[in-house]
Write a protein that holds these residues in place. Structure first.
Motif, PDB file in Angstrom:
ATOM      1  N   ASP A   8       0.897  -0.911   0.004  1.00 10.14           N
ATOM      2  CA  ASP A   8       0.202  -0.059   0.311  1.00 10.14           C
ATOM      3  C   ASP A   8       0.959   1.227  -0.065  1.00 10.14           C
ATOM      4  O   ASP A   8       0.587   2.259   0.998  1.00 10.14           O
ATOM      5  CB  ASP A   8      -0.878   0.047   0.948  1.00 10.14           C
ATOM      6  CG  ASP A   8      -1.873   1.322   0.921  1.00 10.14           C
ATOM      7  OD1 ASP A   8      -2.163   1.098   0.434  1.00 10.14           O
ATOM      8  OD2 ASP A   8      -2.149   1.324   1.702  1.00 10.14           O
ATOM      9  N   LEU A   9       1.865   1.300  -0.371  1.00 11.14           N
ATOM     10  CA  LEU A   9       3.142   2.857  -0.758  1.00 11.14           C
ATOM     11  C   LEU A   9       2.182   3.512  -1.572  1.00 11.14           C
ATOM     12  O   LEU A   9       1.456   3.873  -2.434  1.00 11.14           O
ATOM     13  CB  LEU A   9       4.077   2.380  -1.867  1.00 11.14           C
ATOM     14  CG  LEU A   9       4.526   2.957  -1.664  1.00 11.14           C
ATOM     15  CD1 LEU A   9       5.463   3.085  -0.298  1.00 11.14           C
ATOM     16  CD2 LEU A   9       6.549   2.309  -2.376  1.00 11.14           C
ATOM     17  N   HIS A  10       2.223   4.644  -0.656  1.00 11.79           N
ATOM     18  CA  HIS A  10       2.128   6.016  -1.398  1.00 11.79           C
ATOM     19  C   HIS A  10       2.759   6.989  -1.097  1.00 11.79           C
ATOM     20  O   HIS A  10       3.911   6.990  -0.378  1.00 11.79           O
ATOM     21  CB  HIS A  10       0.837   6.675  -0.443  1.00 11.79           C
ATOM     22  CG  HIS A  10      -0.782   6.003  -1.158  1.00 11.79           C
ATOM     23  ND1 HIS A  10      -1.447   6.719  -1.022  1.00 11.79           N
ATOM     24  CD2 HIS A  10      -0.861   4.532  -0.085  1.00 11.79           C
ATOM     25  CE1 HIS A  10      -2.843   5.668  -1.585  1.00 11.79           C
ATOM     26  NE2 HIS A  10      -1.809   4.184  -0.870  1.00 11.79           N
ATOM     27  N   VAL A  11       3.701   7.861  -2.807  1.00 15.95           N
ATOM     28  CA  VAL A  11       3.976   8.545  -2.207  1.00 15.95           C
ATOM     29  C   VAL A  11       4.837   9.910  -2.835  1.00 15.95           C
ATOM     30  O   VAL A  11       3.524   9.655  -4.128  1.00 15.95           O
ATOM     31  CB  VAL A  11       6.354   7.820  -3.430  1.00 15.95           C
ATOM     32  CG1 VAL A  11       7.514   8.443  -3.426  1.00 15.95           C
ATOM     33  CG2 VAL A  11       5.906   6.418  -2.465  1.00 15.95           C
ATOM     34  N   SER A  12       4.928  11.036  -2.562  1.00 17.29           N
ATOM     35  CA  SER A  12       5.294  12.260  -3.301  1.00 17.29           C
ATOM     36  C   SER A  12       5.479  12.642  -2.914  1.00 17.29           C
ATOM     37  O   SER A  12       7.127  12.987  -2.467  1.00 17.29           O
ATOM     38  CB  SER A  12       3.535  12.799  -1.627  1.00 17.29           C
ATOM     39  OG  SER A  12       2.683  12.529  -1.577  1.00 17.29           O
ATOM     40  N   VAL A  13       6.048  13.136  -4.218  1.00 12.08           N
ATOM     41  CA  VAL A  13       7.434  14.656  -4.658  1.00 12.08           C
ATOM     42  C   VAL A  13       6.703  15.909  -4.769  1.00 12.08           C
ATOM     43  O   VAL A  13       5.803  15.810  -4.906  1.00 12.08           O
ATOM     44  CB  VAL A  13       7.751  13.626  -6.142  1.00 12.08           C
ATOM     45  CG1 VAL A  13       8.842  14.919  -6.199  1.00 12.08           C
ATOM     46  CG2 VAL A  13       7.989  12.483  -6.044  1.00 12.08           C
ATOM     47  N   ALA A  14       7.394  16.573  -3.345  1.00 11.24           N
ATOM     48  CA  ALA A  14       6.726  18.326  -4.164  1.00 11.24           C
ATOM     49  C   ALA A  14       5.787  18.332  -3.444  1.00 11.24           C
ATOM     50  O   ALA A  14       5.293  19.260  -3.956  1.00 11.24           O
ATOM     51  CB  ALA A  14       7.576  19.385  -4.777  1.00 11.24           C
TER      52      ALA A  14
END
Lengths: 255, 363
Positions: A8-14
């Protein structure tokens, strides 16, 4: 305990969410290939596994050999056994390629023989990636990984910007690194390969393919079949067929 | 070399080794000359005061010939004192491969050390001089003033390497001037890697027709250190060229980097660059480049950049298993790595070693 388990990976960039809930597993000794259109989150996934700055895990976990990578620094992740071949490695003025290699693994014989195999002997005294062509950069990445000798290798488009001749040089070394000459049961090194062209799959057989679109895994299965579908119909048209395939398939046939 | 009252470690930090192969030696502690020797025919090394007697033209023409005796209080003080320093002379056409080593040691607490050196290369002569300046012990404090006047005859060549290893209680005021004769070549290589209270240094080269002056400097400014440093090349003859390259790292210190190129004659070419790396928020790097053109047929340029260590480069190295400290150290070493064309391998190796010794314990 799995080798690599992404849940369940959630990743944000900036501040912008790029990966929106990915589940992915990889067993020791297996090679996964990731397909997906530009901007779908493929490189973000590899960068997050490697612990690169700028990739913020907002939800979910990445477990490698049972350890949560989200709690480790970049170098700790590296020393745990993960190495990455960059799509666009930076140039570092003043730092000789040989100096870096010695810092990675002070193995003079290995440096000499592998740099020769990758046609990089003349580059050892040059600054890292300064004035290197696309193919030279990619070969340099592979050389560094060879010295690092990780258990899990992340390849971000290892053949992009590389001419046909050099693709075979790179691919054959990668094939050796991944112990493809050994029976499947005896392989210990794993890898995740991002590819647009699929050229590298002519040399390095992948065990499973994942298709990532808009931050989600839209399908997984046989690398050969999925790549053929993408070539024939494109990503958008294939989204539905991927979804049908993505029914708990965890290992595919070799291409 | 074992000298009572001199910490041998300090000598190593400026690369001074009297036993190593060199064409000559010179060493002064405070105002006392400890060692002076020439091992090469055609090379004269003598105390400046003695040279006045041997070569009358020195006092008449060379002593404060290109440095104004009224430049500041220290030059005036020096002018009115018995000169302490060397006179180095290389006769016409004599080309010397082994470098000459000189060491200036400062030990007397709270005093002012006044040094005056004169270098004269006759036409076609060649030599490399390595000047090391350091405190005799880690605890010395005071002021060092070093005046160096350099005269290069036609077609001569001088490599002049200055290694500074002061302490944070020492103020240093080098005053340098160089007359670069027709088609002569001057290379200056300045390295300061240790803490210092204050250094103010701005050598000036007057470059005649077809001559070249190239200044390279490497400064590592530790916390509390203050550098006002740079170089000026006045391209006064047709076809003269100049180059001023600076690498500055601030680990909490302040560095004002002044660079100036002036082209007055046709065909003059010059380039300068200052690259600064700030390791933390406590330091300041202030780059002041100046270009002055007084003839349309000139080509002068400069570039300057001040910033921090690239996060991308740092993380790249860390993905290879290097710790953050190892990665930073590697990048800083690389940043300071200037390979100078024309510098003998032996001198380059010495410079590299001094930088390595200094950097190893400081990053």
């Amino acid at each position: 305990m799995g080798f690599l388990e992404i849940k369940d990976l959630h990743v944000s960039v900036a501040g912008k969410e790029i990966i929106k809930g990915i589940d992915l597993t990889l067993e020791r000794g297996k090679t996964a290939v990731i397909f997906g259109p530009n901007g779908s989150g493929k490189s973000t996934l590899l960068g997050t596994i490697a612990g690169l700055p700028g990739y913020e895990i907002t939800q979910g976990t990445i477990l490698f050999k049972g350890q949560d990578l989200g709690t480790l620094s970049i170098d700790e992740i590296s020393r745990l056994g993960i190495g990455i071949s960059y799509q666009y490695p930076p140039a570092i003025k003043g730092v000789k390629l040989q100096t870096l290699l010695q810092n990675i693994n002070n193995n003079p014989e290995g440096i000499a023989s592998w740099s020769k195999a990758l046609n990089l002997t003349d580059f050892l005294q040059r600054d890292i990636n300064v004035g290197f062509s696309g193919g030279e950069r990619k070969r340099s990445e592979i050389l560094q990984l060879l010295l690092q000798n990780p258990d899990l290798m992340l390849f971000d488009e290892p053949e992009s910007g590389v001419d046909i001749e050099n693709i075979s040089v790179i691919a054959n070394v990668v094939k050796t690194m991944l112990e493809k000459e050994k029976p499947i049961s005896q392989r210990t090194r794993s890898s995740i390969i991002i590819t647009h062209t699929g050229f590298i799959l002519d040399y390095v057989k992948a065990d499973i393919a994942y298709v990532i679109m808009d931050g989600h895994v839209r399908g997984c299965g046989s690398p050969g079949e999925i790549f053929e579908e993408i070539k024939l119909h494109g990503y958008e048209k294939c989204a539905s067929c991927f979804a049908e395939q993505f029914q708990g398939i965890k290992t595919g046939d070799e291409r | 070399m074992n000298i009572p009252s001199v910490d041998s470690e300090q000598l190593l930090n400026i690369g001074y080794d009297a036993c190593a192969a060199s064409c000559g030696n010179f060493m002064v502690l405070d105002h006392t000359i400890l060692d002076i020797e020439s091992r090469y025919q055609g090379l004269k090394v003598m105390p400046l005061a003695k040279a006045f007697d041997v070569y009358p033209h020195i006092r008449e023409k060379l002593f404060f010939g290109i440095v104004d005796k009224d430049k500041n209080e220290y030059t005036r003080m020096s002018y009115n004192s018995e000169p302490v320093g060397y006179y180095i002379r290389v006769e016409e056409g004599v080309k010397i491969e082994e470098p000459l080593q000189a060491a200036f040691l400062f030990g007397e607490q709270g005093s002012t050390q006044l040094i005056h050196n004169i270098i004269e290369l006759c036409d076609g002569a060649e030599i490399n001089i390595v000047n090391g300046c350091t405190t005799a012990t880690h605890h010395s404090q005071g002021t060092h003033v070093g005046i160096t006047e350099t005269y290069l005859g036609k077609n001569s060549s001088l490599g002049f390497t200055m290694l500074h290893n002061w302490g944070n209680t020492v103020e240093v005021f080098p005053v340098g001037a160089i007359l670069v004769g027709e088609n002569a070549r001057y290379i200056s290589n300045y390295v300061a890697m240790t803490a210092v209270k204050k250094i103010v240094s701005y050598p000036v080269a007057h470059v005649k027709q077809g001559g070249s002056a190239r200044f390279f400097s490497i400064i590592f400014a530790k916390k509390g250190s203050y550098f006002d440093s740079g170089a000026k090349a006045l391209l006064e003859g047709a076809g003269a060229n100049g180059e001023i390259i600076g690498r500055v790292v601030s680990d909490g210190g302040t560095v004002i980097s002044r660079q100036m190129l002036s082209g007055n004659e046709p065909g003059t070419v010059g380039h300068m660059e200052c690259s600064g790396l700030l390791l933390n928020e406590n330091g300041v790097i202030h780059s002041i480049p100046e270009l002055r053109g007084a003839h349309p047929d000139i080509n002068l340029s400069h570039e300057a950049a001040v910033g921090k260590i690239s996060t991308e480069e740092l993380s790249y190295l860390m993905t290879r298993g290097l710790t953050e400290e190892q990665a930073r150290s590697l990048i800083i070493r690389g940043f300071l790595d200037i390979k100078i064309e024309g510098l003998p391998a032996k001198v380059q190796a010495l410079v590299d070693e001094v930088i390595e010794r200094s950097i190893a314990g400081s990053i």
